[in-house]
Enzyme design. Structure first.
Site, PDB file in Angstrom:
ATOM      1  N   ASP A  79     -19.565 -95.334 -70.043  1.00 35.06           N
ATOM      2  CA  ASP A  79     -18.563 -95.565 -71.075  1.00 35.06           C
ATOM      3  C   ASP A  79     -17.602 -96.691 -70.725  1.00 35.06           C
ATOM      4  O   ASP A  79     -17.279 -97.530 -71.558  1.00 35.06           O
ATOM      5  CB  ASP A  79     -17.715 -94.299 -71.256  1.00 35.06           C
TER       6      ASP A  79
ATOM      7  N   TYR B  28     -19.115-100.015 -71.036  1.00 32.77           N
ATOM      8  CA  TYR B  28     -19.316-100.304 -72.457  1.00 32.77           C
ATOM      9  C   TYR B  28     -17.983-100.697 -73.114  1.00 32.77           C
ATOM     10  O   TYR B  28     -17.892-101.706 -73.811  1.00 32.77           O
ATOM     11  CB  TYR B  28     -19.911 -99.077 -73.144  1.00 32.77           C
ATOM     12  N   ASP B  29     -16.947 -99.888 -72.822  1.00 30.46           N
ATOM     13  CA  ASP B  29     -15.628-100.193 -73.377  1.00 30.46           C
ATOM     14  C   ASP B  29     -15.147-101.564 -72.934  1.00 30.46           C
ATOM     15  O   ASP B  29     -14.532-102.304 -73.700  1.00 30.46           O
ATOM     16  CB  ASP B  29     -14.602 -99.146 -72.932  1.00 30.46           C
TER      17      ASP B  29
ATOM     18  N   GLU C 198      -5.935 -80.224 -69.326  1.00 30.31           N
ATOM     19  CA  GLU C 198      -7.348 -80.042 -68.985  1.00 30.31           C
ATOM     20  C   GLU C 198      -7.975 -81.383 -68.626  1.00 30.31           C
ATOM     21  O   GLU C 198      -7.522 -82.427 -69.097  1.00 30.31           O
ATOM     22  CB  GLU C 198      -8.124 -79.410 -70.161  1.00 30.31           C
TER      23      GLU C 198
ATOM     24  N   LYS D 222     -10.044 -84.656 -68.633  1.00 30.90           N
ATOM     25  CA  LYS D 222     -10.634 -85.451 -69.706  1.00 30.90           C
ATOM     26  C   LYS D 222     -12.047 -85.793 -69.247  1.00 30.90           C
ATOM     27  O   LYS D 222     -12.246 -86.530 -68.271  1.00 30.90           O
ATOM     28  CB  LYS D 222      -9.812 -86.717 -69.937  1.00 30.90           C
TER      29      LYS D 222
ATOM     30  N   ASP E  96     -15.601 -87.429 -69.081  1.00 29.00           N
ATOM     31  CA  ASP E  96     -16.170 -88.727 -69.442  1.00 29.00           C
ATOM     32  C   ASP E  96     -17.586 -88.487 -69.957  1.00 29.00           C
ATOM     33  O   ASP E  96     -18.553 -88.583 -69.221  1.00 29.00           O
ATOM     34  CB  ASP E  96     -16.169 -89.628 -68.205  1.00 29.00           C
TER      35      ASP E  96
ATOM     36  N   TYR F  84     -13.648 -77.697 -76.055  1.00 33.28           N
ATOM     37  CA  TYR F  84     -12.205 -77.833 -75.869  1.00 33.28           C
ATOM     38  C   TYR F  84     -11.384 -77.870 -77.156  1.00 33.28           C
ATOM     39  O   TYR F  84     -10.171 -78.047 -77.104  1.00 33.28           O
ATOM     40  CB  TYR F  84     -11.857 -79.037 -74.996  1.00 33.28           C
TER      41      TYR F  84
ATOM     42  N   LYS G 239      -2.162 -80.951 -74.216  1.00 28.10           N
ATOM     43  CA  LYS G 239      -2.123 -80.577 -75.635  1.00 28.10           C
ATOM     44  C   LYS G 239      -1.013 -79.559 -75.843  1.00 28.10           C
ATOM     45  O   LYS G 239      -0.965 -78.546 -75.119  1.00 28.10           O
ATOM     46  CB  LYS G 239      -3.449 -79.949 -76.062  1.00 28.10           C
TER      47      LYS G 239
ATOM     48  N   LYS H 258      -4.462 -91.135 -68.113  1.00 25.68           N
ATOM     49  CA  LYS H 258      -5.630 -91.714 -67.455  1.00 25.68           C
ATOM     50  C   LYS H 258      -5.439 -91.824 -65.943  1.00 25.68           C
ATOM     51  O   LYS H 258      -4.335 -92.038 -65.467  1.00 25.68           O
ATOM     52  CB  LYS H 258      -5.903 -93.123 -68.024  1.00 25.68           C
TER      53      LYS H 258
ATOM     54  N   CYS I 233     -20.082-129.495 -56.603  1.00 31.53           N
ATOM     55  CA  CYS I 233     -20.775-128.413 -57.291  1.00 31.53           C
ATOM     56  C   CYS I 233     -21.915-127.894 -56.411  1.00 31.53           C
ATOM     57  O   CYS I 233     -22.738-128.691 -55.951  1.00 31.53           O
ATOM     58  CB  CYS I 233     -21.327-128.931 -58.615  1.00 31.53           C
TER      59      CYS I 233
ATOM     60  N   CYS J 181     -25.505-128.834 -58.062  1.00 35.32           N
ATOM     61  CA  CYS J 181     -26.062-130.183 -58.186  1.00 35.32           C
ATOM     62  C   CYS J 181     -25.407-131.197 -57.266  1.00 35.32           C
ATOM     63  O   CYS J 181     -25.835-132.336 -57.210  1.00 35.32           O
ATOM     64  CB  CYS J 181     -25.962-130.654 -59.637  1.00 35.32           C
TER      65      CYS J 181
ATOM     66  N   CYS K  75     -17.537-128.840 -62.543  1.00 34.86           N
ATOM     67  CA  CYS K  75     -18.568-129.762 -62.099  1.00 34.86           C
ATOM     68  C   CYS K  75     -18.649-130.908 -63.098  1.00 34.86           C
ATOM     69  O   CYS K  75     -18.618-130.702 -64.301  1.00 34.86           O
ATOM     70  CB  CYS K  75     -19.898-129.021 -62.046  1.00 34.86           C
TER      71      CYS K  75
ATOM     72  N   CYS L 159     -26.757-131.117 -64.036  1.00 34.44           N
ATOM     73  CA  CYS L 159     -26.477-129.878 -63.303  1.00 34.44           C
ATOM     74  C   CYS L 159     -27.297-128.747 -63.909  1.00 34.44           C
ATOM     75  O   CYS L 159     -27.203-128.465 -65.100  1.00 34.44           O
ATOM     76  CB  CYS L 159     -24.998-129.551 -63.361  1.00 34.44           C
TER      77      CYS L 159
HETATM   78  S1  IVH Z   1      -9.095 -83.335 -77.245  1.00 37.22           S
HETATM   79  C1  IVH Z   1      -7.469 -84.241 -81.155  1.00 37.22           C
HETATM   80  N1  IVH Z   1      -9.826 -82.734 -74.823  1.00 37.22           N
HETATM   81  O1  IVH Z   1     -11.490 -88.014 -75.216  1.00 37.22           O
HETATM   82  C2  IVH Z   1      -7.935 -84.495 -79.819  1.00 37.22           C
HETATM   83  N2  IVH Z   1     -10.656 -84.693 -75.802  1.00 37.22           N
HETATM   84  O2  IVH Z   1      -9.895 -90.321 -75.946  1.00 37.22           O
HETATM   85  C3  IVH Z   1      -9.355 -84.228 -79.672  1.00 37.22           C
HETATM   86  N3  IVH Z   1     -12.204 -85.932 -74.379  1.00 37.22           N
HETATM   87  O3  IVH Z   1     -12.757 -88.381 -78.437  1.00 37.22           O
HETATM   88  C4  IVH Z   1      -9.792 -84.478 -78.340  1.00 37.22           C
HETATM   89  N4  IVH Z   1     -12.159 -84.542 -72.682  1.00 37.22           N
HETATM   90  O4  IVH Z   1     -14.257 -87.334 -76.705  1.00 37.22           O
HETATM   91  C5  IVH Z   1      -9.919 -83.588 -75.830  1.00 37.22           C
HETATM   92  N5  IVH Z   1     -10.431 -82.074 -72.693  1.00 37.22           N
HETATM   93  C6  IVH Z   1     -10.522 -82.920 -73.695  1.00 37.22           C
HETATM   94  C7  IVH Z   1     -11.326 -84.067 -73.620  1.00 37.22           C
HETATM   95  C8  IVH Z   1     -11.365 -84.925 -74.699  1.00 37.22           C
HETATM   96  C9  IVH Z   1     -12.679 -85.659 -73.146  1.00 37.22           C
HETATM   97  C10 IVH Z   1     -12.559 -87.122 -75.162  1.00 37.22           C
HETATM   98  C11 IVH Z   1     -12.939 -86.868 -76.586  1.00 37.22           C
HETATM   99  C12 IVH Z   1     -12.057 -87.746 -77.413  1.00 37.22           C
HETATM  100  C13 IVH Z   1     -11.585 -88.735 -76.408  1.00 37.22           C
HETATM  101  C14 IVH Z   1     -10.264 -89.310 -76.796  1.00 37.22           C
END
Ligand code: IVH
Length: 678
Positions: free
Chosen positions: A52, A55-56, A139, A141, A143, A221, A285, A309, A403, A406, A421, A427
């Protein structure tokens, strides 16, 4: 989701701020293709090659380039697709309620601000009851890839990916194979409709083995559409999820206030290396559903949740060497060659050092122990050297002035971060790019020679430099045997090439792709020097900064010292002179003809300098008129100057002209000479 990780990563990308127009356009094209490819691998083939974060980072790079070059945003730009657009092989599923994203926090202060703003939003409650604490569930997060799984009367009926948050893909069949996803809900109390949201992830041990069966797992979750209210808090809801047979992350804890939340964050961060799955932060949350409801959401993220993060992952390792990569536009990028090291689960053996100044600023030396950082970024970075561990005698890195591809001189202009260069057409690193420019519409305009062909011809040694294009006929047989080429297309190509065997000097100059020499500059040069030979001789002679040639070049209105320097640098390389000569042997470069009116003019071919303030026109206009009559204009006075036209308040130029005994004209005299009256 992180599946197969590449062991090594390519550090080649040029920093966005160093891209020029051509490179930016190419990079946007490359990124559009690359991101689309990863989308397909991920969504269609279910076989991602990158994680991810990587990719991001690709998407972020695309966004950053588009921000700097808004004119080059492509129709098929990934930025025009939000998230991952559903693909044809999966049916599209519109979410009953949108799947939201989360706001991010990167340090403790961000988290405290979040608590503050939530309390402020709900200040009535907190004022009414000063003993009220703001409780959040914290909780990990995960990946992974978020899913919405729908149960009707206790049975799994549908599973969908997040997609763009509004609609995703139907992945019911795939999700049914995930062991930790119940096909039927357990327990007694089962809502008629229950949509469970969570993250599908791959277990780390499975990762290492890369088994054929896909050891996917799922953490639940959150809830989506639910036919009846379940509990009053998120904590209660998580308990229900467990009761229905879902796996809920065991590290989730209820936290009373920010201090407890931050303490949990640090505990989870510490536990991270031992976990069997990838996590990239902690999500907080607000626990009470009634408060969640009142807080609502801003744009696409709930006001009641926050993703905190983790910082970039770092590791120490030895810097074995610094190699220099030459980009397609000639920029030299230093790359750290490292003793391979695991940085947060990814093997890193190379990292970018960006440019010369960066090496100087960070003072990294070959043999040093350096700190490598990977911040969800494609390209690992070097944070700095551990100076206390520096070996005595370790010398500062000397950036090469030639360079490595070349051997041409690599020069760095004032105000530029990159050293480049000057080998241009010869080159290897730049040749294909230069050839592409050479045949492009405003240059030689050779139809039927796309980039693909140029690359293929180059790889097969058919065309190494522009002159080779005009010798392609010798390879007619080889061409005819090539895939994609038939008699008609080969004939056409030859005809197109033949049509360009005669070309105007300005196009010729532009086609060489000399740095900073665009079409306008090429026209100025062509007009000023008239013929290819005159121009070439002057550029070679101008290498001597005391020469008239340098003076003359530097003096051309609108050509500054920096452009002049690039021109001289180009001709200072023998390879480039050879390229020009080889080309000139193949084609005719038509000189710039003075229009007939000019030949009649008494000022045609004369070098004129305007100084002081004119009354009938601006100096710029005066120059333009003089040039239209075939004169050359210059900024400063030399013994080659024919006329010096002096307006009011003229200074040193007028004095110098008189000292040199040049013809000094008043504005009126000048106008009379060119046959114009006030
Ligand atoms: S809550 C309204 N809890 O993070 C909020 N998301 O950056 C709904 N994710 O799209 C998400 N672990 O795919 C929640 N413990 C967790 C999570 C979680 C991973 C992801 C989820 C969300 C993205 C947001």
């Amino acid at each position: 989701m992180n599946e197969v990780r590449r062991k090594d990563r390519e550090p080649a990308a040029t920093p966005v701020e160093q891209l020029d127009d051509v490179a930016a356009r190419r990079e946007l094209r490359r990124l559009a293709k690359e991101i689309a490819r990863h989308d397909t691998l991920y969504h269609q083939n279910d076989a991602p090659e990158i994680g991810d974060a990587e990719y991001d980072a690709l998407r972020r790079r695309n966004d950053a380039i588009e921000k700097r070059f808004p004119d080059y945003v492509r129709d098929d730009s990934p930025s025009k697709r939000v998230g991952a657009a559903p693909v044809a092989t999966f049916a599209k599923v519109t979410h009953s309620r949108p799947m939201l994203s989360l706001d991010n926090a990167f340090d403790d202060d961000d988290v405290r601000d979040f608590f503050k703003s939530v309390r402020n939003y709900l200040r009535r409650d907190f004022e009414a009851d000063p003993s009220l604490t703001l409780e959040v569930m914290g909780e990990p997060k995960i990946d992974g890839l978020s899913l919405a799984i729908r149960y009707e009367h206790g049975s799994l009926v549908q599973a969908a990916t997040r997609g763009d948050g509004t609609a995703g893909e139907d992945v019911t069949a795939n999700v049914r194979t995930i062991e930790t996803v119940p096909k039927k809900l357990e327990g007694r109390r089962k809502p008629a409709v229950l949509e469970v949201r969570g993250e599908v992830y791959m277990r780390r041990d499975a990762f290492a083995k890369i088994t054929a069966s896909r050891p996917l797992a799922f953490f639940a979750y959150a809830g989506g559409e639910i036919s009846e209210p379940i509990g009053d808090t998120h904590a209660e809801f998580l308990d229900h999820l467990k009761g229905w047979g879902f796996e809920v992350n065991p590290l989730a804890r209820l936290c009373k206030g920010e201090d407890e939340a931050l303490a949990l964050y640090h505990r989870i961060l510490e536990a991270r290396p031992k976990l069997q799955y990838e996590i990239d932060g902690v999500v907080y949350k607000v626990n009470r559903f009634d408060l969640q409801e009142r807080l609502g959401m801003v744009s696409r993220a709930p006001r009641w949740a926050l993703a905190h993060k983790f910082p970039a992952e770092q590791a120490r390792t030895r810097l074995n060497a610094i190699s220099i990569q030459v980009g397609r536009t000639g920029a030299l990028t230093p790359v750290a060659e490292l003793e391979p090291i695991n940085v947060g689960g990814v093997m890193v053996s190379r990292a970018t050092l960006h440019n010369e100044d960066e090496i100087e600023r960070k003072d990294v030396r070959i043999g040093d122990i350096v700190i490598v950082q990977r911040a969800g970024d494609v390209i690992p970075q070097i944070v700095g050297a551990v100076e206390s561990e520096r070996k005595p005698g370790a010398r500062k890195f000397k950036f090469p002035e030639r360079c490595p591809e070349c051997g041409s001189l690599a020069i760095r202009e004032e105000g530029e971060v990159a050293r480049r260069c000057t080998g241009g057409l010869i080159c290897k690193a730049q040749a294909v790019e230069r050839l592409r420019h050479f045949v492009s519409r405003d240059a030689f305009d050779i139809e039927g020679l796309g980039e693909k062909h140029i690359q293929a011809f180059f790889d097969d040694d058919l065309v190494k430099s522009p002159a080779d294009l005009f010798k392609l006929k010798r390879h007619e047989k080889v061409l005819l045997e090539r895939e994609g080429w038939g008699e008609t297309s080969v004939k056409k190509l030859f005809a197109n090439l033949d049509a360009r065997r005669t070309i105007a000097l300005d196009r010729f100059i532009y086609a060489l792709g000399i740095r900073q020499v665009g079409e306008a500059t090429a026209k100025l040069l062509a007009r000023h020097y008239g013929t290819l030979d005159a121009w070439r001789d002057a550029m070679i002679a101008a290498a001597d900064r005391d020469s008239e040639a340098w003076h003359d070049l530097d003096n051309i209105t609108q050509i500054g010292e920096s452009v002049a320097t690039d021109l001289v640098a180009f001709f200072a390389e023998k390879h480039n002179r050879d390229v020009v000569k080889a080309l000139a042997d193949q084609i005719d470069v038509t000189p710039v003809k003075a229009p007939t009116a000019r030949a009649d003019s008494p000022v045609a071919g004369k070098i004129v300098v305007f100084t002081g303030e004119l009354t009938t026109m601006t100096r710029r206009e005066a120059k333009a008129r003089a040039e239209a009559l075939g004169a050359k204009t210059a900024e400063s006075v030399s013994k080659n100057t024919d006329y010096v036209v002096v307006g009011s308040a003229a200074g040193s130029k007028a004095t110098k002209a008189r000292e040199l005994g040049l013809t000094v004209l008043s504005e009126e005299e000048w106008l009379a000479m060119i046959g114009q009256r006030r």
